[in-house]
Scaffold this motif. Structure first.
Motif, PDB file in Angstrom:
ATOM      1  N   ILE A 208       0.844  -1.199   0.000  1.00 54.43           N
ATOM      2  CA  ILE A 208       0.000   0.000   0.000  1.00 54.43           C
ATOM      3  C   ILE A 208       0.879   1.248   0.000  1.00 54.43           C
ATOM      4  O   ILE A 208       1.812   1.366   0.787  1.00 54.43           O
ATOM      5  CB  ILE A 208      -0.916   0.036   1.241  1.00 54.43           C
ATOM      6  N   TRP A 212      -6.272   4.415   3.370  1.00 55.97           N
ATOM      7  CA  TRP A 212      -7.668   4.658   3.003  1.00 55.97           C
ATOM      8  C   TRP A 212      -8.072   6.100   3.323  1.00 55.97           C
ATOM      9  O   TRP A 212      -8.897   6.689   2.610  1.00 55.97           O
ATOM     10  CB  TRP A 212      -8.603   3.654   3.678  1.00 55.97           C
ATOM     11  N   TRP A 243     -11.165  -1.124  -3.001  1.00 56.37           N
ATOM     12  CA  TRP A 243     -10.020  -0.250  -3.284  1.00 56.37           C
ATOM     13  C   TRP A 243      -9.961   0.919  -2.304  1.00 56.37           C
ATOM     14  O   TRP A 243      -8.901   1.247  -1.775  1.00 56.37           O
ATOM     15  CB  TRP A 243     -10.115   0.292  -4.713  1.00 56.37           C
ATOM     16  N   ASN A 246      -8.721  -0.314   1.067  1.00 56.90           N
ATOM     17  CA  ASN A 246      -7.599  -1.274   1.057  1.00 56.90           C
ATOM     18  C   ASN A 246      -7.984  -2.585   1.736  1.00 56.90           C
ATOM     19  O   ASN A 246      -7.231  -3.147   2.543  1.00 56.90           O
ATOM     20  CB  ASN A 246      -6.364  -0.667   1.734  1.00 56.90           C
TER      21      ASN A 246
END
Length: 674
Positions: A208, A212, A243, A246
């Motif tokens: 990542i 988010w 998405w 995450n």
């Protein structure tokens, strides 16, 4: 000789007993409802009971027909077993279709890919209709439903466009649709599969780049900047919510998604999901215990309509939806029209389409490990097929086994297409125990497969021949390869649409009167769907930008003979040009060599040959170290042998490369002018 004896025996039996052997004489794999009694193969499903129960449910609602689409409430390409309502009612398990039940009739519409399958799986309660257009379905409804009759449908399973098309085609017929949010099939499907018990999980930090919270603020900024001033954004596609936060799940085959919706405003976040699957750790991750603009309020999945209805009832609100993935059940709540804002795709889908630096890096890494698995498959088949023991099915199982041994593998990204000879002429054929063919050195073989990895999703197709290909097979393969190369090496202005260069994948085939009937490419996700919209080469895809990933997959299919497809995934990257700025090209990240014996280098231009040799050099530099790392000496030797550079001698172009590029750019310029 055996077939002649069999036919003679059938003829004698028919002469002696007449119609009593008709069901035996008929082709055993497909139904024949014209016989008495009807002939049904063992693959057909008896649907009498579920039809009877559904009609009993229809009666008190005063509906004259009920529509059963083959999708789910999120309009997903792949659906969970519990959403396979069309399959439960009909017995037909194809991925595309629409079923309709009236008090006296039942009919299924599906496209040509599935006609044979439908005839094998339907019983004689069902008619098979072959024109899949909504106009055709509406015409059938008008002929079967009495004037003034209502046609029931589950609004969760209709897109806005589907509902509009039905209304338009039923207009002035005095028949109308009736929205019934409580699905009638679910009421009679007592054995309906349950939701998987698996917890929803967060992605590890190593894959990542954007938290988010960062993503939420980015989307809110896009909402603020929008001149239509939306106050809320409704997310319906499963990959949108996954998405944004995450998160990943296990509700849908081949796709790491979970049932969910999101309603995002400037100061609140509502996440609709099955809350019993949310761990305490995940609640903390989502700040679910606080109130504020970055605190996620967890709501039960099936309360989305109630919450949306309450929100819309407030003054001065406007809800933004992406029409491609919002179902009619939610759309019909957003009234009056002043409270609705639409675009084809939500800002989450268009933002997700451009991968950040971390996503690009790890998606490239996933393709390197995936290439190892495909190389292992091709090397194994090269040895095993001449022994005459392997089948389409064992090949599919083997490549998935190879992938399962790679780091961070989470299974296949779709059902493997493993097809030889005439089966390969069916673009989406997947082998089963009943249909698998033995692989031989006398036929072409096509394998289209992919993997889900924690760091990326892969999709690659290779076509090979272990014997001596015919002149046409070699010619067709080379022209498919030329199409792949021409797109891959094209330089184009940022913002060019894929549809404006799609013809480059077909031009070499067109020159000799060949073509293919499927799309030329689609987006690919980071541990998401293998077909990730809205990227690709179709008319409803968004313009290309740096950081997008797309497949490039021209092909050719000769009916009942062979099929060819060459599919690679490429990332769109900036390129330096002599004069212009803001130009892009494709950088291929699938690293598996093509079958050398199928390539006629005399057809390739010098530019195409240079691209091919450079690509092979990239495979050596990028995959070679990974093979060394995994101590796969034999696989590396195979890779080196199959990536030796091609000689430029005798190379000529049947299609001028520079002309192709100029044509594509001209089409782009005309599109931009219009």
């Amino acid at each position: 000789m055996q077939s002649c004896v069999w036919l003679l025996a059938l003829s004698v039996a028919a002469a002696l007993t007449g119609d009593t052997v008709a069901a035996v004489v008929y082709e055993k794999s497909e139904r024949n409802c014209s016989l008495s009694p009807p002939y049904l193969p063992t693959t057909a499903v008896n649907t009498t009971l579920q039809l009877q129960e559904l009609r009993e449910r229809m009666r008190p609602l005063n509906i004259s027909a009920y529509i059963i689409p083959g999708t789910d409430a999120h309009l997903s390409e792949y659906i969970a077993p519990r959403d396979a309502r069309m399959a439960f009612m009909t017995g037909f398990t194809g991925s595309a279709g629409t079923a309709i039940v009236t008090p006296t009739k039942a009919a299924l519409w599906t496209d040509s890919r599935y006609w044979v399958q439908a005839e094998r799986q339907l019983d004689c309660n069902w008619e098979l209709e072959k024109d899949v257009s909504i106009m055709s379905i509406a015409e059938w409804l008008i002929s079967e439903v009495p004037s003034g009759g209502e046609i029931g449908f589950d609004p969760f399973l209709f897109s806005l466009q589907t509902q509009e098309n039905y209304n338009m085609n039923l207009d002035s017929s005095n028949r109308s649709l009736k929205s019934i949010p409580a699905n009638l099939v679910d009421k009679v499907w007592t054995s309906r599969p349950s939701i998987p018990p698996d917890d929803i999980t967060r992605l590890p930090d190593r894959v990542i780049q954007r938290s988010w919270q960062v993503k939420v603020e980015d989307i809110r900024n896009q909402m603020k900047d929008n001149p239509y001033e939306p106050t809320a954004l409704l997310l319906s596609a499963l990959d949108e919510t996954a998405w944004l936060f995450n998160l990943r799940g296990n509700d849908i085959p081949y796709n790491p998604f979970f049932y969910s919706y999101t309603l995002l405003t400037m100061d609140q976040i509502w996440l609709f999901l099955h809350t019993d699957r949310v761990s305490e750790e995940l609640r903390k991750y989502l700040n679910a215990s606080c109130e504020g603009p970055l605190c996620v309020q967890l709501k039960q999945y099936d309360t989305v309509r109630d919450v949306l209805k309450d929100y819309v009832a407030q003054p001065d609100v406007k809800v933004w939806i992406g029409t491609e993935y919002t179902n009619y059940a939610l759309y019909e709540l957003i009234t009056p029209e002043e409270k609705l804002m639409t675009s084809s795709y939500s800002p989450v889908l268009t933002t997700k389409a451009v991968k950040d630096e971390t996503e690009q890096r790890i998606l490239r890494d996933a393709h390197v490990r995936d290439a190892v698995a495909v190389i292992q498959l091709l090397m194994w088949l090269e040895k095993a097929v001449p022994q005459g023991k392997e089948t389409e099915l064992t090949a599919a199982e083997y490549v998935n086994l190879c992938r399962s041994k790679q780091k961070d593998n989470r299974g296949p990204s779709f059902e493997t297409i493993s097809a030889s000879g005439p089966n390969a002429a069916l673009a989406h054929y997947s082998p089963a125990k009943e249909t698998t063919r033995k692989l031989t050195v006398d036929e072409m073989y096509l394998v289209d497969s992919g993997g889900q990895y924690l760091d990326g999703t892969t999709d690659i197709t290779r076509t090979v021949h272990w014997g001596t290909p015919t002149a046409m097979q070699k010619d067709a393969f080379t022209r498919v390869l030329m199409g792949n190369i021409e797109i891959s090496r094209t330089i184009f202005p940022s913002g060019t649409r894929g549809v404006n260069m799609e013809m480059l994948g077909r031009r070499a085939l067109w020159e000799v009167g060949l073509n293919y009937g499927h799309g030329t490419g689609h987006g690919v996700g980071n541990y998401f769907g293998v077909h990730e919209w809205p990227v690709g080469f179709q008319g409803n895809n968004i313009p290309f930008r740096s950081g997008m990933f797309t497949s490039i997959e021209p092909g050719y299919y000769k009916e009942n003979d062979f099929g060819i497809r060459i599919e690679d995934v490429a990332v769109i990257v900036p390129v330096q040009t002599k004069y212009g700025h803001n130009y892009l090209t494709f950088d291929t990240v699938s690293y598996v060599p093509y079958d050398r014996k199928l390539i006629d280098t005399s057809l390739l231009s010098s530019e195409q040959l240079l691209w091919l040799n450079n690509y092979y050099e990239s495979i050596r530099k990028i995959v070679g170290p990974e093979l060394d790392k995994q101590k796969l000496k034999e696989e590396k030797e195979w890779m080196l042998k199959n990536t030796e550079p091609f000689s430029a001698s005798g190379s000529s172009a049947s299609v001028c490369s520079s002309s192709l590029t100029l044509i594509a750019l001209a089409v782009t310029l005309l599109h931009n002018i219009n």
